[in-house]
Design a protein around this motif. Structure first.
Motif, short mmCIF file in Angstrom:
data_model
loop_
_atom_site.label_atom_id
_atom_site.label_comp_id
_atom_site.label_asym_id
_atom_site.label_seq_id
_atom_site.Cartn_x
_atom_site.Cartn_y
_atom_site.Cartn_z
N ALA A 335 0.78 -1.29 0.14
CA ALA A 335 -0.12 0.05 -0.21
C ALA A 335 0.82 1.33 -0.07
N SER A 336 1.93 0.95 0.46
CA SER A 336 2.94 2.44 0.70
C SER A 336 3.48 2.91 -0.54
N VAL A 337 3.53 1.97 -1.63
CA VAL A 337 4.17 2.34 -2.96
C VAL A 337 3.01 2.93 -3.93
N GLU A 414 -1.86 1.38 -5.40
CA GLU A 414 -3.18 2.22 -5.39
C GLU A 414 -4.20 1.06 -4.92
N ALA A 415 -4.21 0.24 -5.74
CA ALA A 415 -5.18 -0.77 -5.50
C ALA A 415 -4.81 -1.44 -4.09
N ALA A 416 -3.60 -1.95 -3.74
CA ALA A 416 -3.35 -2.14 -2.36
C ALA A 416 -3.80 -1.21 -1.18
N ARG A 417 -3.64 -0.18 -1.55
CA ARG A 417 -3.75 1.03 -0.65
C ARG A 417 -5.49 1.15 -0.43
N ASN A 443 10.85 -2.72 14.42
CA ASN A 443 11.16 -1.30 13.57
C ASN A 443 10.01 -0.38 13.49
N GLY A 444 8.76 -0.86 13.82
CA GLY A 444 7.63 -0.39 13.64
C GLY A 444 7.27 0.04 12.00
N PHE A 449 4.65 2.61 7.43
CA PHE A 449 4.04 2.49 6.10
C PHE A 449 2.45 2.70 6.28
N LEU A 450 1.88 2.50 7.40
CA LEU A 450 0.41 3.05 7.35
C LEU A 450 0.34 4.74 7.46
#
Length: 672
Positions: A335-337, A414-417, A443-444, A449-450
């Protein structure tokens, strides 16, 4: 047959006994406000001595009764009679006394044996508590219905030490058993004067219960209480002496602890995870989040522990709602990409000890390797699986700078996000003002990434990351400051004593994880977004599944420990900071100086890696020989990628090699 009660039929897990009164005083002072615990306790002592002096002036022994004591105490502190506070003191002292007491080994069997033979059994106790109060405590300890009568000094104003309570007992028992003579009564107790000499002067046969081991135990715990005032490890030592006492007297727990994994869960992981939960409870009180999001899979046990704590502490209102969410590094990384993949994001893949170059980068972010193979070849990647040892590799930087690459990445992100957004919306994430993410940590990455994915939204909540350990190796603290914290270990504190969890991360992940597979993504099903988990047929899942029963035994031990940990916390009021030095010492022992049995049993576990691959990590260690010390570089290479480096030294007859290696590791850590 007559028995003393305390230290004869019942044993206490906390010494000295008046520490319970101090704890009640502290809780009452907190409830009233504006008064210190010490002042509240001194007020209680003052009222008590006034009542005892009044009894002496009335020709009685210096005894007092709990009811007027509490009423006078509350009136003195509050300035007026307050029935609510009186009720609070009664409930609290009853709860703490019940937590502190247990039937001594053999007491139940002895009383049942006497009862079966028709012997009349009574108890005679010097105690300020009332008859009904003491009867209830005996019932709590499983001795209900086994005593024909109970004589308590507070009810008569007479004590055993003077012989007057024994005399009164003989008088009243004679009314029940006509013709009863003192010689027909046997009294057993642990105090030489009140339980043997005083009754013998009346003709009663007195038996002095001389338990040397028990006396030493009480003396040791009293010393620990005195040393606890000095700080350091002493409060933790005292705290876990209470826990260990309770666990030794819990028959079910002792039976289960015969199993290695239950025992390890109860005595190694239990103290560590319970201390973490105590820190969590303290943070909840300070921050007051709307919800707690326990992250699958390693937040699984913590959610179970939180639920158990809430049951043990039902009087607390407004506990934040717990939510177990299926969110892995894999799904949040994809999602972060949505806005593209940067070199700084790609570095995550290089923390995989089995990384396979660009292939690992693509897998980590859920990007199909086949869709990028042609473009990768243009940038010099003839073999996608060739490991890269420099994340600033010019080929990788050029690949990620290629707009053709990014234009293929963004639609996948975008689809994953979108799916991740809808999944978190279902659980009320964006409807909250303040939330906390609870996980084993390290590492959190999920928290980072959220924020990368949704941090620009106006309804993005104030997110706190509360982790067992935070090592900040991949992303630093990514600008979160105090919003991210490792309770047991946080490298930003620079405390070398916290290093042990970092030296064997896998055992803590194994101890906390759930039995299901990692989350690979989400699908729409029946109008809801549901997680897709790794198939159980996967090779790494097969190994994991085979170990699930062992993990369940770990966790049963942790939950058993938590019950007794909570009792010790209620009895002492100690904070995480109070007990953490001792917990860290326990972890240092377990990680750096394991026993051969621990290494052999823990090496049976299969650890999977959450970097988008299907790899498993071998928990076993290759033994180190004496000659390896002559080749330091070779020794370093041999140990570098071992998950549990100190297990390699377990076959030595001395702990000296492990200790020397520990010094080297800590020295290197300080230089970094």
């Amino acid at each position: 047959m007559s028995f003393d009660v305390f230290d004869t039929l019942l044993a206490r897990c906390i010494e000295p006994p008046d520490d319970i009164q101090r704890r009640v005083a502290a809780l009452l002072a907190e409830k009233i406000g504006g008064i210190t615990p010490d002042a509240a306790f001194e007020a209680r002592r003052a009222v008590e001595w006034e009542l005892r002096r009044a009894a002496l002036s009335d020709g009685l022994d210096h005894e007092c009764h709990f009811d007027p004591l509490v009423e006078g105490w509350v009136t003195r502190l509050a300035g007026h009679p307050d029935p609510a506070l009186v009720g609070f003191v009664h409930r609290t002292e009853r709860e703490l006394e019940s937590l502190a007491l247990t039937a001594k080994p053999g007491a139940l069997a002895l009383l049942e044996w006497l009862q079966a033979r028709g012997v009349r059994v009574i108890a005679v106790s010097d105690m300020y508590l009332s008859h009904d109060y003491l009867a209830a405590l005996l019932a709590d300890c499983g001795l209900d219905g086994l005593l024909d009568r109970l004589y308590v000094s507070s009810e008569f104003g007479l004590g055993k030490y003077s012989g007057r309570l024994h005399a009164r007992m003989l008088e009243l028992e004679g009314q029940t058993l006509e013709g009863l003579t003192p010689a027909q009564v046997v009294h057993v107790g642990d105090n030489l004067v009140p339980d043997m000499r005083a009754p013998m002067q009346l003709g009663i046969r007195g038996i002095y219960l001389d338990e040397r081991a028990e006396r030493l135990r009480r003396r040791r715990q009293t010393l620990s209480a005195e040393m606890a005032a000095l700080g350091g490890v002493w409060r933790g030592r005292r705290f876990f002496e209470i826990v260990d006492f309770r666990m030794r007297h819990d028959a079910a727990c002792q039976s289960a602890c015969e199993d290695f994994f239950h025992h390890y869960g109860a005595h190694v992981l239990g103290p560590a995870f319970s201390a973490f939960l105590l820190g969590l409870v303290e943070k909840i009180g300070a921050v007051k989040p709307d919800k707690l999001f326990f992250l699958a899979r390693d937040g699984y046990l913590f959610e179970k522990m939180y639920a158990r704590w809430r049951v043990l502490q039902p009087d607390v209102e407004n506990w934040p709602e717990p939510v177990y969410v299926y969110a892995s590094r894999r799904v949040v990384a994809t999602a972060s990409v949505a806005e593209g993949l940067s070199p700084e994001q790609a570095v995550v893949a290089f923390y995989n000890p089995k990384q396979q170059g660009l292939f690992s980068v693509l897998k980590t972010f859920g990007l199909p390797a086949e869709d990028f193979a042609e473009l990768a070849c243009e940038h010099g990647f003839t073999d996608l699986t060739e490991p890269m040892h420099d994340w600033r590799d010019t080929r990788l930087l050029a690949f990620l700078a290629d707009e053709r690459v990014q234009s293929r990445i963004r639609p996948i992100g975008e689809a994953a996000r979108d799916r991740l957004r809808r999944y978190f919306e279902q659980h009320g994430f964006f409807a909250c003002e303040r939330v906390a993410l609870v996980d084993i940590g390290w590492n959190g990455t999920i928290q980072k990434f959220l924020r990368d994915s949704f941090g620009s939204r106006p309804d993005y909540p104030d997110v706190h990351g509360w982790y067992f350990s935070f090592v900040a190796a991949m992303h630093g603290d990514f600008g979160m400051g105090n919003s991210i914290e490792g309770f047991i270990q946080d490298v930003r504190r620079g405390d070398p004593y916290e290093h042990a969890p970092m030296d064997f991360e896998e055992i803590f992940e194994q101890g906390a994880r759930s039995g299901e597979g990692t989350t690979l993504g989400y699908i729409d099903a029946g109008g809801r977004v549901v997680p897709v988990l790794k198939d159980d047929a996967a090779s790494d899942r097969q190994g994991e599944i085979a170990c699930n029963s062992l993990i369940a035994r770990f966790q049963a031990g942790v939950l058993d420990h938590l019950t007794h940990f909570h009792a010790a916390w209620r009895l002492t009021g100690y904070t995480l900071d109070d007990i953490k030095p001792y917990v860290l010492a326990l972890l240092e022992r377990a990680v750096v100086y394991p026993t051969r049995e621990e290494v052999a049993e823990i090496s049976r576990l299969v650890h999977t890696e959450d970097f988008g691959h299907d790899h498993t990590l071998d928990m076993a260690a290759t033994p180190v020989g004496y000659f390896d010390w002559l080749r330091p570089r070779r020794l370093y290479r041999k140990l570098r990628h071992l998950p549990w480096k100190y297990a390699a030294f377990v076959h030595f007859s001395s702990t000296l090699p492990a200790w020397l290696f520990r010094l080297v590791c800590l020295a290197n850590q300080r230089r970094r």
